[in-house]
Scaffold this motif. Structure first.
Motif, PDB file in Angstrom:
ATOM      1  N   ALA A  96       0.827  -1.201   0.000  1.00  0.00           N
ATOM      2  CA  ALA A  96       0.000   0.000   0.000  1.00  0.00           C
ATOM      3  C   ALA A  96       0.867   1.259   0.000  1.00  0.00           C
ATOM      4  O   ALA A  96       0.551   2.241  -0.690  1.00  0.00           O
ATOM      5  N   LEU A  97       1.962   1.246   0.743  1.00  0.00           N
ATOM      6  CA  LEU A  97       2.868   2.387   0.766  1.00  0.00           C
ATOM      7  C   LEU A  97       3.564   2.573  -0.583  1.00  0.00           C
ATOM      8  O   LEU A  97       3.663   3.684  -1.103  1.00  0.00           O
TER       9      LEU A  97
ATOM     10  N   LEU B 258       2.001  -4.443  16.279  1.00  0.00           N
ATOM     11  CA  LEU B 258       2.814  -4.155  15.094  1.00  0.00           C
ATOM     12  C   LEU B 258       3.155  -2.669  15.023  1.00  0.00           C
ATOM     13  O   LEU B 258       4.304  -2.293  14.732  1.00  0.00           O
ATOM     14  N   ALA B 259       2.157  -1.817  15.300  1.00  0.00           N
ATOM     15  CA  ALA B 259       2.400  -0.366  15.273  1.00  0.00           C
ATOM     16  C   ALA B 259       3.472   0.020  16.291  1.00  0.00           C
ATOM     17  O   ALA B 259       4.348   0.857  16.005  1.00  0.00           O
ATOM     18  N   ALA B 260       3.411  -0.578  17.482  1.00  0.00           N
ATOM     19  CA  ALA B 260       4.390  -0.266  18.520  1.00  0.00           C
ATOM     20  C   ALA B 260       5.787  -0.701  18.109  1.00  0.00           C
ATOM     21  O   ALA B 260       6.773   0.035  18.306  1.00  0.00           O
ATOM     22  N   VAL B 261       5.910  -1.888  17.531  1.00  0.00           N
ATOM     23  CA  VAL B 261       7.220  -2.389  17.101  1.00  0.00           C
ATOM     24  C   VAL B 261       7.799  -1.504  16.002  1.00  0.00           C
ATOM     25  O   VAL B 261       8.982  -1.136  16.037  1.00  0.00           O
TER      26      VAL B 261
ATOM     27  N   ALA C  56       2.968   4.420  10.246  1.00  0.00           N
ATOM     28  CA  ALA C  56       2.096   4.737  11.375  1.00  0.00           C
ATOM     29  C   ALA C  56       0.733   5.230  10.903  1.00  0.00           C
ATOM     30  O   ALA C  56      -0.307   4.870  11.472  1.00  0.00           O
ATOM     31  N   ALA C  57       0.720   6.042   9.837  1.00  0.00           N
ATOM     32  CA  ALA C  57      -0.546   6.588   9.331  1.00  0.00           C
ATOM     33  C   ALA C  57      -1.449   5.484   8.802  1.00  0.00           C
ATOM     34  O   ALA C  57      -2.660   5.461   9.068  1.00  0.00           O
ATOM     35  N   LEU C  58      -0.876   4.530   8.071  1.00  0.00           N
ATOM     36  CA  LEU C  58      -1.696   3.453   7.515  1.00  0.00           C
ATOM     37  C   LEU C  58      -2.203   2.526   8.612  1.00  0.00           C
ATOM     38  O   LEU C  58      -3.340   2.042   8.547  1.00  0.00           O
ATOM     39  N   LEU C  59      -1.380   2.263   9.617  1.00  0.00           N
ATOM     40  CA  LEU C  59      -1.824   1.407  10.714  1.00  0.00           C
ATOM     41  C   LEU C  59      -2.908   2.096  11.542  1.00  0.00           C
ATOM     42  O   LEU C  59      -3.874   1.454  11.958  1.00  0.00           O
ATOM     43  N   ALA C  60      -2.765   3.393  11.770  1.00  0.00           N
ATOM     44  CA  ALA C  60      -3.811   4.130  12.495  1.00  0.00           C
ATOM     45  C   ALA C  60      -5.112   4.119  11.706  1.00  0.00           C
ATOM     46  O   ALA C  60      -6.204   3.963  12.282  1.00  0.00           O
ATOM     47  N   ASP C  61      -5.003   4.249  10.389  1.00  0.00           N
ATOM     48  CA  ASP C  61      -6.183   4.212   9.521  1.00  0.00           C
ATOM     49  C   ASP C  61      -6.855   2.842   9.604  1.00  0.00           C
ATOM     50  O   ASP C  61      -8.082   2.730   9.678  1.00  0.00           O
ATOM     51  N   ALA C  62      -6.044   1.787   9.605  1.00  0.00           N
ATOM     52  CA  ALA C  62      -6.589   0.430   9.685  1.00  0.00           C
ATOM     53  C   ALA C  62      -7.269   0.182  11.017  1.00  0.00           C
ATOM     54  O   ALA C  62      -8.322  -0.458  11.094  1.00  0.00           O
ATOM     55  N   LEU C  63      -6.680   0.681  12.090  1.00  0.00           N
ATOM     56  CA  LEU C  63      -7.296   0.521  13.404  1.00  0.00           C
ATOM     57  C   LEU C  63      -8.621   1.276  13.479  1.00  0.00           C
ATOM     58  O   LEU C  63      -9.572   0.827  14.128  1.00  0.00           O
TER      59      LEU C  63
END
Length: 352
Positions: free
Chosen positions: A60-61, A97-100, A114-121
């Motif tokens: 995605a990135l 995963l975001a923390a790691v 971080a932006a994509l993981l926050a969006d997924a959450l």
């Protein structure tokens, strides 16, 4: 897509296994109930699942398409629900995963991931999608598809084959048998496997029977006069599923094209060689998963390097359904959502 996102994608792909191992350890240490649910194989199962999430995140990135990662998280969400695994486990795994990644990635690589993981959450904060009904039992074609599946899954492939052939002999057009019986049946098998309601053996039996039945149906189809054009149809490298590609090739053949079906997981160089060998006018490249999209880009680049045989390029497959405009970004000449649309678009591309 920025240089930072490309750098991040490269790093995630190279280090996916290591980051996944760290995230799995963090997840299981913080959530002992998750470890208990998965038993002795918890570390291996979560490492594998998180490595897949990381590769999806990198894709995605790399392509600058956040929707691709959202779609894969939704896919995982449905899979967890089908297998009666709490959705909280999925959330916890993404948080781990975001923390790691926040700790392990170099500073310039952190913001994009971080932006994509926050969006997924955030996706998990919305109501789950119910999913589309793949087969409608209220229609004759839907009932036939269900009867076909039932027969094959009961071990009677001959009966299932005869049910469809009898319908065609009674007047059902071959195109309709493909699009309204066999394709929905195959998608339903994929859904059942996804939900954990059948295993790989059952999936293989149905797929083999469908492939054999398609060969019989193709010979019964009324063909248009040859148009003198050649199309090469193939699944991109990494895509082991070629039912959709066979449907494409058969529909082009029925429409008067010389259709060359290369099958599953075709490397870019081999696809380019086939274009030259068969003097193709059009190539149709299919991808099933978002992680295969970089291979589509590689394939298009290889095809564009052919100097003595310029060829039109069309793409399709489920990988594009979550980002319909992506085909232009990858450099293709066209995109189609199904076999009939592919033939119509192919005619436009080659005659235009």
């Amino acid at each position: 897509m920025s240089q930072a996102d490309t750098f991040t994608a490269d790093l995630l792909e190279i280090s996916a296994s290591g980051y996944a191992a760290l995230a799995a350890e963090r997840l299981l240490a913080a959530h002992p109930q998750v470890a208990a649910r998965f038993g002795a194989d918890a570390v291996g199962a979560w490492k594998s699942a998180l490595a897949q999430r990381i590769v999806e995140l990198a894709t995605a990135l790399r392509l600058g398409e956040p929707e691709l990662f959202r779609a894969r998280v939704n896919w995982a969400r449905r899979a967890f629900g089908a297998r009666e695994v709490p959705e909280s486990d999925l959330r916890a795994s993404l948080e781990a995963l975001a923390a790691v990644l926040a700790e392990e990635l170099p500073a310039p690589a952190r913001p994009g991931a971080a932006a994509l993981l926050a969006d997924a959450l955030a996706v998990l904060d919305t109501p789950a999608e119910s999913g589309d009904q793949l087969i409608d039992p209220a229609t004759p074609q839907g009932r036939l598809a269900l009867a076909y599946l039932a027969a094959v899954l009961e071990g009677d492939s001959r009966k299932g084959t005869e049910l469809v052939l009898d319908a065609v002999n009674a007047g059902m057009p071959v195109r309709q048998a493909y699009l309204e019986v066999l394709v929905p049946a195959q998608r339903e098998i994929g859904r059942l496997w996804h939900a954990g309601e059948l295993g790989i053996v059952e999936e293989h039996v149905v797929t083999y029977t469908t492939e054999r039945l398609m060969t019989l149906l193709a010979h019964r189809a009324e063909r248009a006069a040859p148009n003198g054009k050649t199309v090469v149809c193939a699944a991109v490298a990494g895509n082991a599923h070629d039912i959709a590609v066979r449907v494409l090739a058969d529909f082009f053949d029925i429409a008067g094209w010389r259709a060359v079906h290369l099958g599953a997981s075709v490397p870019a160089a081999e696809m380019a060689a086939a274009v030259q060998y068969f003097d193709a006018d059009l190539v149709v490249v299919s991808a099933a998963l978002s992680v295969q999209l970089p291979k589509v880009a590689d394939t298009i680049a290889a095809l564009r390097r052919i100097e003595d045989r310029p060829v039109r390029i069309m793409v399709g497959g489920l990988a594009f359904s979550d980002a319909p405009g992506l085909w232009q970004k990858l450099g293709a000449d066209g995109y189609a959502t199904d076999a009939e649309a592919a033939v119509a678009r192919g005619n436009e591309l080659v005659s235009g």
